[in-house]
Design a protein around this motif. Structure first.
Motif, PDB file in Angstrom:
ATOM      1  N   UNK A  42      26.534  15.637  56.330  1.00  0.00           N
ATOM      2  CA  UNK A  42      25.882  16.938  56.278  1.00  0.00           C
ATOM      3  C   UNK A  42      25.651  17.426  57.693  1.00  0.00           C
ATOM      4  N   UNK A  43      26.240  18.568  58.034  1.00  0.00           N
ATOM      5  CA  UNK A  43      26.065  19.189  59.338  1.00  0.00           C
ATOM      6  C   UNK A  43      24.849  20.113  59.241  1.00  0.00           C
ATOM      7  N   UNK A  44      23.725  19.674  59.813  1.00  0.00           N
ATOM      8  CA  UNK A  44      22.472  20.423  59.698  1.00  0.00           C
ATOM      9  C   UNK A  44      22.538  21.777  60.397  1.00  0.00           C
ATOM     10  N   UNK A  45      23.261  21.851  61.502  1.00  0.00           N
ATOM     11  CA  UNK A  45      23.356  23.120  62.228  1.00  0.00           C
ATOM     12  C   UNK A  45      24.143  24.166  61.440  1.00  0.00           C
ATOM     13  N   UNK A  46      25.271  23.759  60.884  1.00  0.00           N
ATOM     14  CA  UNK A  46      26.120  24.686  60.130  1.00  0.00           C
ATOM     15  C   UNK A  46      25.706  24.798  58.659  1.00  0.00           C
ATOM     16  N   UNK A  47      24.892  23.824  58.198  1.00  0.00           N
ATOM     17  CA  UNK A  47      24.481  23.727  56.799  1.00  0.00           C
ATOM     18  C   UNK A  47      25.685  23.654  55.860  1.00  0.00           C
ATOM     19  N   UNK A  48      26.598  22.746  56.212  1.00  0.00           N
ATOM     20  CA  UNK A  48      27.790  22.506  55.395  1.00  0.00           C
ATOM     21  C   UNK A  48      28.104  21.010  55.397  1.00  0.00           C
ATOM     22  N   UNK A  49      28.848  20.583  54.393  1.00  0.00           N
ATOM     23  CA  UNK A  49      29.429  19.239  54.406  1.00  0.00           C
ATOM     24  C   UNK A  49      30.702  19.306  55.231  1.00  0.00           C
ATOM     25  N   UNK A  50      30.919  18.305  56.072  1.00  0.00           N
ATOM     26  CA  UNK A  50      32.118  18.275  56.902  1.00  0.00           C
ATOM     27  C   UNK A  50      32.705  16.869  56.841  1.00  0.00           C
ATOM     28  N   UNK A  51      33.981  16.762  57.121  1.00  0.00           N
ATOM     29  CA  UNK A  51      34.644  15.455  57.068  1.00  0.00           C
ATOM     30  C   UNK A  51      34.319  14.632  58.309  1.00  0.00           C
ATOM     31  N   UNK A  52      34.023  13.365  58.092  1.00  0.00           N
ATOM     32  CA  UNK A  52      33.811  12.417  59.179  1.00  0.00           C
ATOM     33  C   UNK A  52      35.115  11.641  59.377  1.00  0.00           C
ATOM     34  N   UNK A  53      35.695  11.716  60.569  1.00  0.00           N
ATOM     35  CA  UNK A  53      36.932  10.963  60.817  1.00  0.00           C
ATOM     36  C   UNK A  53      36.718   9.454  60.664  1.00  0.00           C
ATOM     37  N   UNK A  54      37.784   8.756  60.307  1.00  0.00           N
ATOM     38  CA  UNK A  54      37.744   7.293  60.212  1.00  0.00           C
ATOM     39  C   UNK A  54      37.567   6.743  61.625  1.00  0.00           C
ATOM     40  N   UNK A  55      36.551   5.919  61.822  1.00  0.00           N
ATOM     41  CA  UNK A  55      36.263   5.400  63.167  1.00  0.00           C
ATOM     42  C   UNK A  55      37.278   4.331  63.576  1.00  0.00           C
ATOM     43  N   UNK A  56      37.291   4.018  64.858  1.00  0.00           N
ATOM     44  CA  UNK A  56      38.258   3.034  65.361  1.00  0.00           C
ATOM     45  C   UNK A  56      38.003   1.643  64.799  1.00  0.00           C
ATOM     46  N   UNK A  57      36.754   1.313  64.452  1.00  0.00           N
ATOM     47  CA  UNK A  57      36.468  -0.009  63.857  1.00  0.00           C
ATOM     48  C   UNK A  57      37.052  -0.108  62.453  1.00  0.00           C
ATOM     49  N   UNK A  58      36.905   0.955  61.655  1.00  0.00           N
ATOM     50  CA  UNK A  58      37.460   0.944  60.297  1.00  0.00           C
ATOM     51  C   UNK A  58      38.988   0.998  60.314  1.00  0.00           C
ATOM     52  N   UNK A  59      39.556   1.615  61.354  1.00  0.00           N
ATOM     53  CA  UNK A  59      41.017   1.669  61.469  1.00  0.00           C
ATOM     54  C   UNK A  59      41.625   0.277  61.624  1.00  0.00           C
TER      55      UNK A  59
END
Length: 91
Positions: A51-68
């Protein structure tokens, strides 16, 4: 800033579905995999959202380098975003 993220997944063998958030030392992806038995080879994940509080929208979180390291792009629904540079850049 660390953002709380949510994702879901299903076990391709059992059909069980789980949704989970990040926390307890794991990304949301790891918590879904653990809840579905811990075998990443049997789990298909949705894209992670925050949840992006500034934009008040749901946004995609990229897959982090650890999960990759333990996931492949095929473990996530088609076209996931991921952090660059990361292990997926070499595949």
């Amino acid at each position: 800033m660390t953002r709380k993220t949510w994702t879901a997944g299903y076990n391709a063998e059992t059909g069980e579905i789980v949704a989970a958030s990040s926390g307890c030392g794991y990304c949301a992806e790891g918590n879904v995999i653990n809840a579905l038995g811990g075998d990443v080879n049997r789990v298909v994940l949705t894209r992670a959202l925050y949840w992006d509080r500034e934009e008040e929208i749901w946004d995609e979180m990229p897959i982090c380098d650890k999960c990759q390291v333990f996931l492949t792009p095929d473990d996530v629904e088609p076209g996931p975003w991921y952090y660059h540079p990361g292990p997926w850049d070499n595949g």
